[in-house]
Design an enzyme around this catalytic site. Structure first.
Site, PDB file in Angstrom:
ATOM      1  N   ASP A   7      -0.546  -0.708  -4.698  1.00 26.85           N
ATOM      2  CA  ASP A   7      -1.711  -0.053  -5.323  1.00 26.85           C
ATOM      3  C   ASP A   7      -1.327   1.227  -6.058  1.00 26.85           C
ATOM      4  OD1 ASP A   7      -1.216   1.276  -2.935  1.00 26.85           O
ATOM      5  OD2 ASP A   7      -3.264   1.142  -2.178  1.00 26.85           O
ATOM      6  N   ASN A   8      -0.483   2.043  -5.413  1.00 25.32           N
ATOM      7  CA  ASN A   8       0.021   3.265  -6.054  1.00 25.32           C
ATOM      8  C   ASN A   8       1.372   3.571  -5.448  1.00 25.32           C
ATOM      9  OD1 ASN A   8      -2.445   4.296  -3.998  1.00 25.32           O
ATOM     10  ND2 ASN A   8      -0.434   5.185  -3.609  1.00 25.32           N
TER      11      ASN A   8
ATOM     12  N   CYS B  44      -5.366   4.802  -3.382  1.00 27.52           N
ATOM     13  CA  CYS B  44      -5.645   3.418  -2.970  1.00 27.52           C
ATOM     14  C   CYS B  44      -6.940   2.837  -3.532  1.00 27.52           C
ATOM     15  CB  CYS B  44      -5.725   3.311  -1.453  1.00 27.52           C
ATOM     16  SG  CYS B  44      -4.284   3.947  -0.601  1.00 27.52           S
TER      17      CYS B  44
ATOM     18  N   ASP C  86       0.848  -1.193   0.000  1.00 28.34           N
ATOM     19  CA  ASP C  86       0.000   0.000   0.000  1.00 28.34           C
ATOM     20  C   ASP C  86       0.886   1.246   0.000  1.00 28.34           C
ATOM     21  OD1 ASP C  86      -1.961   1.862   0.392  1.00 28.34           O
ATOM     22  OD2 ASP C  86      -2.763   0.976   2.217  1.00 28.34           O
ATOM     23  N   ASP C  87       0.893   1.987  -1.085  1.00 31.43           N
ATOM     24  CA  ASP C  87       1.701   3.222  -1.188  1.00 31.43           C
ATOM     25  C   ASP C  87       3.201   2.939  -1.300  1.00 31.43           C
ATOM     26  OD1 ASP C  87      -0.651   4.626  -0.851  1.00 31.43           O
ATOM     27  OD2 ASP C  87      -0.014   5.715   0.940  1.00 31.43           O
TER      28      ASP C  87
END
Ligand SMILES: *[C@@H]1O[C@H](CO)[C@@H](O)[C@H](O)[C@H]1NC(C)=O
Ligand SMILES: *[C@@H]1O[C@H](CO)[C@@H](O)[C@H](O)[C@H]1NC(C)=O
Ligand SMILES: *[C@@H]1O[C@H](CO)[C@@H](O)[C@H](O)[C@H]1NC(C)=O
Ligand SMILES: *[C@@H]1O[C@H](CO)[C@@H](O)[C@H](O)[C@H]1NC(C)=O
Ligand SMILES: *[C@@H]1O[C@H](CO)[C@@H](O)[C@H](O)[C@H]1NC(C)=O
Ligand SMILES: *[C@@H]1O[C@H](CO)[C@@H](O)[C@H](O)[C@H]1NC(C)=O
Ligand SMILES: *[C@@H]1O[C@H](CO)[C@@H](O)[C@H](O)[C@H]1NC(C)=O
Length: 628
Positions: A308-309, A70, A34-35
């Protein structure tokens, strides 16, 4: 929903035939952070990722998120659609969240349904989507054969772990760190999946290295505190850039002040916290590989690593966050290890998150002719098996040179020290990435109607906005007309026009804005051909400028006219309207006390499921906001 039946039936038939023909279809494990960044170097500090996945698999360096945020990124990935088609465009209402995914009935037609239809078990552990909360947990995501999901608002509290298994009462794992809980649960599920015998798909999705609630830095397991001592974020070309480089940026970015020493110190501390917390993800990789090996299925399992990003820490003067179209936020980690995937190479083959569902379906043996019609991406499997092939861009039919990245709403500045509101509005934009063998560009149109163009071969740090001002070179002027036409096509593309937007941009009068099915008959099939001066008049007179009426926080059709074709589908035939949908919330909840001391000591490195469960406590009705 009629289309569902239409969809699952052929898949089920295809899978039935296959199950008999081939009992050994590969398993898929998707480790999804995540991130996590590609460009800040976080992967350089994950030795197990290096040893077990990169050295024994392929790293794809041109993989992109379709949205640098997200929830929209996850929805796009899971549906295999561009974000303009899911219309999950934010982390909260009205742009998006889990509830919107449910109300739109997107929950009834996405990856796990298709995999289960193909005869797989499909499971998910960790963070699903923003808005899976104490108020919505009973309505667990559909399609999966098993879910065990982090529940908001605890998702971002590494020392206050609350998860709901298959929509049951959320459980608090007292005294453990989120990464130890997720690791132990993932290993247990692999045992159970192997026992069950069907081929399987498993997502393992910790919320690492996302910041904690508010502006708090992520808390690593105590055994990894200090793992990143002495490190600082790399001072790359676009890191805290000059006034001149800042002045050419669009919207709110051109107003950013240079970062002073305290803002910089905080960005460095943030970087160290990210590296330290990611050590627990490295342990997940280590144990998952070891478990698959012991079970004898390592060679028949694809292990995919992505996020996700991405993330920036000081790039373009923004101290911390995501949400921007630039490389740090959109160019993602992607490492694949698995059957017939070349070991130890880096590949430049471009791809995007929406390509995962068709890729997974091909791995599951589903006939591409029977793929769900909603998919905007393409299977990458042949590229994963041949990662060193050239990026063929002309004709485009079999590549992904053109990558569509979008955003709606505001950008969060995830540093408390930068003297700005947390949420910077006017951050809606539409972006194209051209990722070719010889040329690469980043082209964006913002909701302020400002335009950006970077030649990312000559200018990899995306600093020199050649679209700014009126004195462009002739080549730039001509390129801008082509990119405007392409963006007009990609911003509302669907299915084959996402895979090949040139289909809408043929110079013959009668074909304009029509979908040309016969790829062999296309006159223009790639950017190089389109740049021929014989098409100058065509490109500079046939297409209106991509524009926004104003900056809005959601995807409003009229706000984003014009379109090509004029009346866009925007995925509406595959989802229900969501106007004025309501996000349930809980009130008056009793506190859930996190760990008294930070968890994750060396003694917890090898804990068993039994140890974990001995400290598992169901949330009370009061803590769930259900008392009284
Ligand atoms: C790997 O390649 C071999 C040889 O071409 C082939 O027989 C096998 O089916 C492939 N396995 C997968 C999972 O693609
Ligand atoms: C840096 O800027 C922030 C925000 O404007 C301010 O709060 C802080 O005091 C400044 N630090 C220094 C060392 O100037
Ligand atoms: C359009 O292209 C033609 C060349 O075909 C050129 O003469 C003209 O100046 C261009 N117009 C604009 C607005 O760029
Ligand atoms: C953008 O341009 C369009 C078309 O020229 C115009 O109607 C609109 O008002 C402009 N929007 C903004 C935010 O300036
Ligand atoms: C946001 O964009 C609008 C135009 O749509 C403009 O009037 C306004 O000043 C901008 N606000 C900021 C904070 O940039
Ligand atoms: C996207 O969602 C918003 C909020 O529910 C809605 O107002 C808008 O009409 C939707 N846009 C499309 C294209 O469906
Ligand atoms: C954890 O178990 C592994 C063997 O699986 C062992 O090598 C390692 O020393 C153990 N670590 C701790 C901290 O107990």
């Amino acid at each position: 929903m009629g289309f569902l039946k239409y969809l699952l039936l052929p898949l089920a038939i295809a899978a039935h035939g296959l199950a008999q023909a081939n009992e050994k279809r590969p398993n898929i494990i998707f480790i999804f952070t995540d991130d996590q960044d590609l460009h800040l170097g976080s992967m350089d500090h994950m030795p197990i990722l290096q040893k077990e996945l990169m050295a024994k698999g392929t790293e794809f360096t041109n993989h992109y998120a379709t949205v640098a945020l997200c929830c929209p990124s996850r929805a796009s990935l899971l549906r295999g659609q561009a974000a303009h088609n899911t219309n999950i465009t934010d982390v909260t209402s009205p742009g998006g969240n889990y509830q919107k995914f449910v109300v739109a009935k997107e929950n009834e037609d996405y990856l796990p349904h298709w995999l289960v239809g193909a005869g797989y078990n499909a499971e998910y552990i960790g963070k699903f989507m923003n808005g899976y909360t104490r108020a919505t947990y009973t309505n667990a995501p559909k399609g999966w054969t098993h879910t065990d999901l982090l529940v908001d608002p605890f998702t971002y509290q590494y020392n206050n772990v609350v998860m709901s298994e298959n929509g049951q009462t959320p459980v608090h794992y007292t005294g453990f760190h989120q990464l130890d809980v997720i690791r132990v649960k993932a290993l247990d599920r692999i045992d159970k999946l192997v026992d069950d015998g069907k081929p399987f798909y498993l997502t393992i999705a910790p919320s690492t290295p996302h910041i904690e609630d508010g502006h708090k830095l992520p808390t690593p397991q105590t055994r990894h505190k200090g793992a990143a001592e002495g490190l600082q974020v790399s001072r790359d070309g676009n890191w805290n850039p000059s006034d001149d480089d800042t002045a050419v940026k669009p919207s709110w970015l051109k107003e950013m002040a240079s970062m002073n020493s305290s803002v910089i110190d905080r960005a460095d501390a943030h970087y160290r916290a990210r590296i330290a917390v990611l050590q627990g993800v490295d342990e997940i990789i280590e144990d998952v590989v070891d478990k698959l090996d012991k079970k004898g299925i390592l060679d028949n399992t694809y292990i995919i690593y992505s996020s996700d990003n991405g993330y920036h820490l000081g790039n373009h003067r923004v101290a911390a966050g995501k949400s921007l179209p630039y490389r740090e936020d959109t160019n993602m980690p992607l490492v694949v290890r698995g059957p017939n995937v070349t070991a130890g190479v880096k590949s430049k083959i471009p791809s995007a998150h929406l390509d995962f569902p068709p890729t997974f379906l091909e791995i599951a043996g589903v006939d591409p002719a029977k793929f769900p019609p909603i998919l905007d991406g393409r299977s990458l499997l042949s590229k994963w098996h041949n990662p060193e092939s050239k990026i063929e861009t002309c004709p485009l039919e079999d590549t992904h040179e053109i990558i569509n990245v979008e955003f709606w709403g505001g950008a969060g500045i995830e540093s408390p020290l930068q003297d700005k509101p947390y949420n910077m509005g006017n951050n809606s934009y539409k972006t194209l990435r051209i990722v070719g063998q010889e040329h690469s560009y980043l082209y964006s149109k913002w909701c302020t109607n400002e335009t950006e163009l970077y030649d990312t071969v000559a200018d990899p740090y995306e600093l020199n906005n050649v679209a700014k001002g009126n004195n462009q070179e002739d080549h730039t002027k001509r390129l801008l007309t082509r990119l405007n036409a392409l963006l007009l096509a990609t911003k509302s593309c669907a299915d084959q026009t996402c895979r090949n937007p040139w289909k809408l941009l043929q110079p013959e009068e009668e074909r304009r804005g029509q979908i040309v099915d016969d790829a062999a008959s296309l006159t223009i099939t790639c950017l190089d051909q389109a740049m021929d001066s014989k098409y100058d008049t065509f490109f500079n007179t046939s297409f209106p400028d991509v524009a926004f009426q104003e900056c809005r926080e959601l995807q409003d059709i009229d706000n984003e006219r014009p379109y090509l074709p004029e009346n866009p589908g925007l995925g509406m035939k595959y989802r229900e309207p969501t106007d004025n949908y309501h996000t349930p919330n809980v009130k008056n909840t009793d506190a859930v006390d996190g760990n008294q001391e930070d968890a994750g000591g060396a003694d917890q490195r090898n804990i068993t499921l039994a140890t974990l469960m001995s400290k598992a406590v169901k949330l009370t009705p009061g803590q769930l906001g259900q008392a009284g």
